[in-house]
Design an enzyme around this catalytic site. Sequence first.
Site, PDB file in Angstrom:
ATOM      1  CG  HIS A 136      -8.913  -0.152   2.163  1.00 49.62           C
ATOM      2  ND1 HIS A 136      -9.634  -1.234   1.017  1.00 49.62           N
ATOM      3  CD2 HIS A 136      -8.484   0.958   0.806  1.00 49.62           C
ATOM      4  CE1 HIS A 136     -10.427   0.069   1.157  1.00 49.62           C
ATOM      5  NE2 HIS A 136      -9.967   1.492   1.333  1.00 49.62           N
ATOM      6  CG  ASP A 138      -9.651  -4.321   3.304  1.00 48.49           C
ATOM      7  OD1 ASP A 138      -8.836  -3.092   3.553  1.00 48.49           O
ATOM      8  OD2 ASP A 138     -10.989  -4.003   4.276  1.00 48.49           O
ATOM      9  CG  ASP A 171     -13.568   2.382  -0.313  1.00 47.54           C
ATOM     10  OD1 ASP A 171     -12.170   2.130   0.044  1.00 47.54           O
ATOM     11  OD2 ASP A 171     -14.236   2.015   0.204  1.00 47.54           O
ATOM     12  CD  GLU A 205      -9.589   1.962   4.769  1.00 41.22           C
ATOM     13  OE1 GLU A 205     -10.295   3.534   4.882  1.00 41.22           O
ATOM     14  OE2 GLU A 205     -11.262   1.099   4.182  1.00 41.22           O
ATOM     15  CD  GLU A 206     -13.929  -0.177   3.068  1.00 42.42           C
ATOM     16  OE1 GLU A 206     -14.600   0.181   4.420  1.00 42.42           O
ATOM     17  OE2 GLU A 206     -13.306   0.310   2.327  1.00 42.42           O
ATOM     18  CG  ASP A 232      -5.377   6.514   2.880  1.00 40.92           C
ATOM     19  OD1 ASP A 232      -5.040   5.848   1.821  1.00 40.92           O
ATOM     20  OD2 ASP A 232      -5.533   5.699   3.719  1.00 40.92           O
ATOM     21  CG  HIS A 476     -18.291   1.799   2.341  1.00 35.56           C
ATOM     22  ND1 HIS A 476     -17.382   2.313   3.159  1.00 35.56           N
ATOM     23  CD2 HIS A 476     -17.316   1.408   1.263  1.00 35.56           C
ATOM     24  CE1 HIS A 476     -17.143   2.067   3.067  1.00 35.56           C
ATOM     25  NE2 HIS A 476     -16.312   1.963   2.236  1.00 35.56           N
TER      26      HIS A 476
HETATM   27 ZN   LIG Z   1     -11.863   2.784   1.395  1.00 37.91          ZN
END
Ligand SMILES: [Zn+2]
Length: 501
Positions: A136, A138, A171, A205-206, A232, A476
Amino acid sequence: MASGGTPELAREQPSLNLLKRPLVVVLLVAVVVSVVMVTRALRLERAPVSTAEAPPLELDQRRLCERLSRAIQIASVSASEPSALELGRLEYMADYVVDTFAPLVEQLEFERHSRSLVFRWSGTEPELDPLLLLAHLDVVPVEQEALEDWTLPPFSGEITGGFIWGRGTLDDKGSALAILEAIEHLLTDGFRPRRSVIVAIGMDEEIGGSEGAAALALQFEEEGLEPYLILDEGFAVLDGVIDTVPGLVAGIGIAEKGAIDLELRVELEGGHSSMPERQTSLGVLAKALSALESEPMDAEVDGVAALFFDELAREMEFWPKLLITNRWITEPLLLASLESSASTAALLRTTTAVTMAHAGVAPNVLPEVATASVNFRIHSRDSIDSVMEHVRSVIDDPRVQISVMGEPWESSSISPVEGPAWTLLETTIRECYPGVQVAPTLVLGATDARHYAGLSKNVYRFNGIRLGPEDLSRIHGTDERISTRNYLEMIRFYARLIERA
Ligand SMILES: [Zn+2]
């Protein structure tokens, strides 16, 4: 003398033996148990594996890192109610990929949806089930208060000190671009896969992936797509993270946890704080929250966690190996040891996290309404229903109203740790990360993969990023970055996977 002494001795001996017998039995049992335990521990050795290393790829490191860097510079933050600016950035992110990977857009089948991009590379044997690679583009936002903790601005994408810095490197823009770079490299090389390759890149996704991955999964299902392997993000190559295991450990996520957010709400009479009842709404709520924290759901070393620790034990030192290989007797000790760390405890149970609370308007006013939210990450052995039941019985107070927030989801199914798809993935990892130990594991967070679970039983979560002990908090978190070496390694990994599939 002899005749006089013997009868006395003879009278004494049986009683002495009687006294001794339980002790002897206990000692014997202890010896036997110890021998069994030690034998079990010593018998567990590292499985023999091929040490062949994948051939290196000729990659233009500078060009590839710069292309990732430019992707990082686009602050494609996803928000549940995005502003026009945020929507514009997501659009720009998609435009960037379309422009950067023009050869793929031209030579493969390409679809652009509102929240996702799909590339389809048809294989020479299109009747074979395809490989489905997920990622992903985003990212999560950066908290304003955390900005000053960043060594470099979070969307700088700066390449310095052997790292590409910024939000999304780990990520998950790193994976998304590594997959596309691998395909572009193979295309340029004139390679054509036997098995078709589909790349599905989400843009939400987030925030749950409901418009990206969920919509795509539905489309794939209608097409009758049954992927051979779905891969994934979700787990990584751990480097020195598990202190009892020396060397690299690649965890392949074979399942992921479910999740549910509950709102607890207490409404009691308000008024002046000079004449309070014994408990205010806030006090009742606090008691409920405290009860939930002190009575978590059951923890056990079973299922995926047992597979994980059994595999890791092969490389462990004697004592931890002894503990893990003899769970029939060491279970309480092992549990206590694993539960002492939040990251290993989370593998064993549904976790409880009190995340938000609101009550009161002034220090001298009784709060009428007190609310709190509690996040549960649901372990494979539990369900949404069993969590609800646990919460009700632990709180056991009719004044506390319990309601579900948003849309909860159950834990995923568990993918097999044998069969051709697993072997393909495991072997490719061993080839690309020499000396690595590969272990199936449970993913604690959520990934887009859960939306695709209905398409195939072979859903795995691994993306080749390397994480050292201090890197776990970068995802994150602050100072997210990826080493340029690791990024190239990821490209090689995806290329090798496509070649071998
Ligand atoms: Zn992720």
